[in-house]
Design a protein around this motif. Structure first.
Motif, PDB file in Angstrom:
ATOM      1  N   ALA A 143       0.825  -1.207   0.000  1.00 57.63           N
ATOM      2  CA  ALA A 143       0.000   0.000   0.000  1.00 57.63           C
ATOM      3  C   ALA A 143       0.857   1.255   0.000  1.00 57.63           C
ATOM      4  N   GLN A 144       2.107   1.144   0.456  1.00 55.39           N
ATOM      5  CA  GLN A 144       2.993   2.292   0.577  1.00 55.39           C
ATOM      6  C   GLN A 144       4.048   2.386  -0.509  1.00 55.39           C
ATOM      7  N   ILE A 145       4.429   1.268  -1.086  1.00 52.80           N
ATOM      8  CA  ILE A 145       5.643   1.223  -1.899  1.00 52.80           C
ATOM      9  C   ILE A 145       5.320   0.939  -3.359  1.00 52.80           C
ATOM     10  N   ARG A 146       5.771   1.819  -4.223  1.00 55.10           N
ATOM     11  CA  ARG A 146       5.591   1.669  -5.665  1.00 55.10           C
ATOM     12  C   ARG A 146       6.944   1.411  -6.309  1.00 55.10           C
ATOM     13  N   ARG A 147       6.999   0.350  -7.110  1.00 56.56           N
ATOM     14  CA  ARG A 147       8.230   0.020  -7.845  1.00 56.56           C
ATOM     15  C   ARG A 147       8.125   0.549  -9.262  1.00 56.56           C
ATOM     16  N   VAL A 148       9.136   1.314  -9.651  1.00 53.14           N
ATOM     17  CA  VAL A 148       9.219   1.853 -10.997  1.00 53.14           C
ATOM     18  C   VAL A 148      10.415   1.202 -11.684  1.00 53.14           C
ATOM     19  N   VAL A 160       5.249   6.020  -1.320  1.00 59.87           N
ATOM     20  CA  VAL A 160       4.262   6.988  -1.789  1.00 59.87           C
ATOM     21  C   VAL A 160       3.335   7.309  -0.618  1.00 59.87           C
ATOM     22  N   HIS A 161       3.473   8.521  -0.096  1.00 60.96           N
ATOM     23  CA  HIS A 161       2.747   8.863   1.127  1.00 60.96           C
ATOM     24  C   HIS A 161       1.833  10.064   0.953  1.00 60.96           C
ATOM     25  N   GLU A 198      23.172 -16.247   9.927  1.00 58.14           N
ATOM     26  CA  GLU A 198      21.782 -16.092  10.357  1.00 58.14           C
ATOM     27  C   GLU A 198      21.374 -14.633  10.185  1.00 58.14           C
ATOM     28  N   VAL A 199      20.145 -14.396   9.748  1.00 60.01           N
ATOM     29  CA  VAL A 199      19.642 -13.028   9.566  1.00 60.01           C
ATOM     30  C   VAL A 199      18.370 -12.854  10.388  1.00 60.01           C
ATOM     31  N   ILE A 200      18.383 -11.862  11.270  1.00 54.09           N
ATOM     32  CA  ILE A 200      17.212 -11.487  12.054  1.00 54.09           C
ATOM     33  C   ILE A 200      16.836 -10.074  11.634  1.00 54.09           C
ATOM     34  N   ALA A 201      15.703  -9.921  10.967  1.00 54.69           N
ATOM     35  CA  ALA A 201      15.322  -8.626  10.401  1.00 54.69           C
ATOM     36  C   ALA A 201      14.006  -8.148  10.995  1.00 54.69           C
ATOM     37  N   PHE A 202      13.942  -6.850  11.263  1.00 57.16           N
ATOM     38  CA  PHE A 202      12.732  -6.208  11.756  1.00 57.16           C
ATOM     39  C   PHE A 202      12.345  -5.093  10.787  1.00 57.16           C
ATOM     40  N   VAL A 203      11.083  -5.100  10.375  1.00 58.70           N
ATOM     41  CA  VAL A 203      10.565  -4.062   9.490  1.00 58.70           C
ATOM     42  C   VAL A 203       9.578  -3.219  10.289  1.00 58.70           C
ATOM     43  N   GLN A 204       9.869  -1.922  10.391  1.00 59.07           N
ATOM     44  CA  GLN A 204       9.012  -1.028  11.164  1.00 59.07           C
ATOM     45  C   GLN A 204       7.926  -0.435  10.275  1.00 59.07           C
ATOM     46  N   SER A 205       6.693  -0.809  10.555  1.00 60.24           N
ATOM     47  CA  SER A 205       5.565  -0.304   9.778  1.00 60.24           C
ATOM     48  C   SER A 205       4.274  -0.614  10.510  1.00 60.24           C
ATOM     49  N   ASN A 206       3.291   0.254  10.358  1.00 51.10           N
ATOM     50  CA  ASN A 206       1.954  -0.008  10.886  1.00 51.10           C
ATOM     51  C   ASN A 206       1.032  -0.615   9.832  1.00 51.10           C
ATOM     52  N   ASP A 207       1.598  -0.948   8.679  1.00 50.07           N
ATOM     53  CA  ASP A 207       0.858  -1.573   7.585  1.00 50.07           C
ATOM     54  C   ASP A 207       1.007  -3.087   7.693  1.00 50.07           C
ATOM     55  N   ASP A 208      -0.087  -3.797   7.911  1.00 54.10           N
ATOM     56  CA  ASP A 208      -0.039  -5.249   8.058  1.00 54.10           C
ATOM     57  C   ASP A 208       0.505  -5.935   6.813  1.00 54.10           C
ATOM     58  N   ARG A 209       0.422  -5.270   5.666  1.00 56.34           N
ATOM     59  CA  ARG A 209       0.847  -5.899   4.403  1.00 56.34           C
ATOM     60  C   ARG A 209       2.273  -5.526   4.008  1.00 56.34           C
ATOM     61  N   ILE A 210       3.012  -4.865   4.885  1.00 61.54           N
ATOM     62  CA  ILE A 210       4.348  -4.408   4.495  1.00 61.54           C
ATOM     63  C   ILE A 210       5.255  -5.580   4.145  1.00 61.54           C
TER      64      ILE A 210
END
Length: 265
Positions: A38-43, A100-101, A162-174
């Motif tokens: 919902a936030q990110i557009r790929r061009v 895109v915000h 090993e990779v431990i990644a955290f994505v900060q977002s309030n969008d459930d679909r991020i």
């Protein structure tokens, strides 16, 4: 040419090698547009001038030149999300991802209106800092703006650590954003803001075999860097915290020190 001196490390196998590239400006054409979340557009950009494009490091960036209302061009830094020597268009292709915000900033305005046939100019990358080797674990923290770099970090190290990644977002679909996977890759969405980031890091054992990278909104990352560097005492060669943007500031220089009270980077 290659500069094989350490970025700031005394351990040979953990050197972050730097590779310099010829600085080239390229005029490109949009061939595809896709909304990844919902936030990110790929061009997707293409053109003969992409021939010879090189991007080797997870934190590489290109200068992107956008038109503005006063007729001048505005520069912003973007991580090359994906480069293909041969894509669907039959030639080289470069994917750039835009958050895109809904504001009227030049980058968002351009990305919102972009369609096949639109044009865009880029410059660089000037160089690449490769991911360090020799660590058994990488802890990655990113908001939506830094997802292309996080994805490239995972791609660079997932077969060796090993990779431990955290994505900060309030969008459930991020987490629909395409990030490479693997048996030792764990990616978790957490809330935005410094409190959520500090809580996530507090649950981890950051030993000498762990490298930490974080990027996103600059102000929220200052407490994160202070926790890692001051309170936990992680050496500078084991931590990279980078402000990609700052609330209320257009065109933040991410090369500037993140923390005014501790400008050492």
């Amino acid at each position: 040419m290659t500069d094989s001196s350490p970025a700031s490390s005394s351990t040979g196998d953990r050197v972050r090698e730097v590779v310099r590239h010829e600085l080239v400006r390229r005029d490109l054409t949009v061939v595809r547009v896709a909304d990844l979340t919902a936030q990110i557009r790929r061009v997707t950009l293409a053109g003969d001038e992409l021939g010879g494009f090189v991007s080797l490091g997870p934190e590489d960036h290109v200068k992107v030149f956008f038109p503005s209302e006063d007729g001048e061009r505005v520069m912003r830094d973007y991580t090359p999300a994906v480069f293909r020597e041969v894509g669907e268009s039959g030639g080289p292709e470069l994917d750039l991802d835009f958050v895109v915000h809904g504001d009227t900033g030049p980058a968002t305005a351009w990305a919102t209106a972009a369609e096949p046939g639109s044009t865009l100019s880029i410059g660089g990358p000037r160089g690449s800092r490769l991911a360090p080797r020799g660590y058994r674990r990488f802890v990655l923290l990113a908001d939506a703006s830094a997802l292309p770099a996080l994805s490239r970090w995972v791609e660079a190290v997932r077969f060796d650590a090993e990779v431990i990644a955290f994505v900060q977002s309030n969008d459930d679909r991020i987490l629909d954003y395409p990030v490479p996977t693997g048996d030792r890759v764990a990616i978790t969405r957490i809330a935005t803001g410094e409190a959520a980031a500090l809580t996530a890091l507090a649950g981890l054992h950051l030993d000498a075999d762990t490298y930490v990278w974080a990027a996103g909104e600059a102000t929220a990352l200052i407490p994160v860097r202070r926790r890692l560097r001051r309170e936990l005492g992680l050496s500078r060669d084991r931590v990279k915290v980078d402000g990609y943007w700052k609330l209320g500031v257009g065109g933040l220089d991410h090369h500037a020190p993140l923390d005014p009270e501790d400008p050492e980077d």
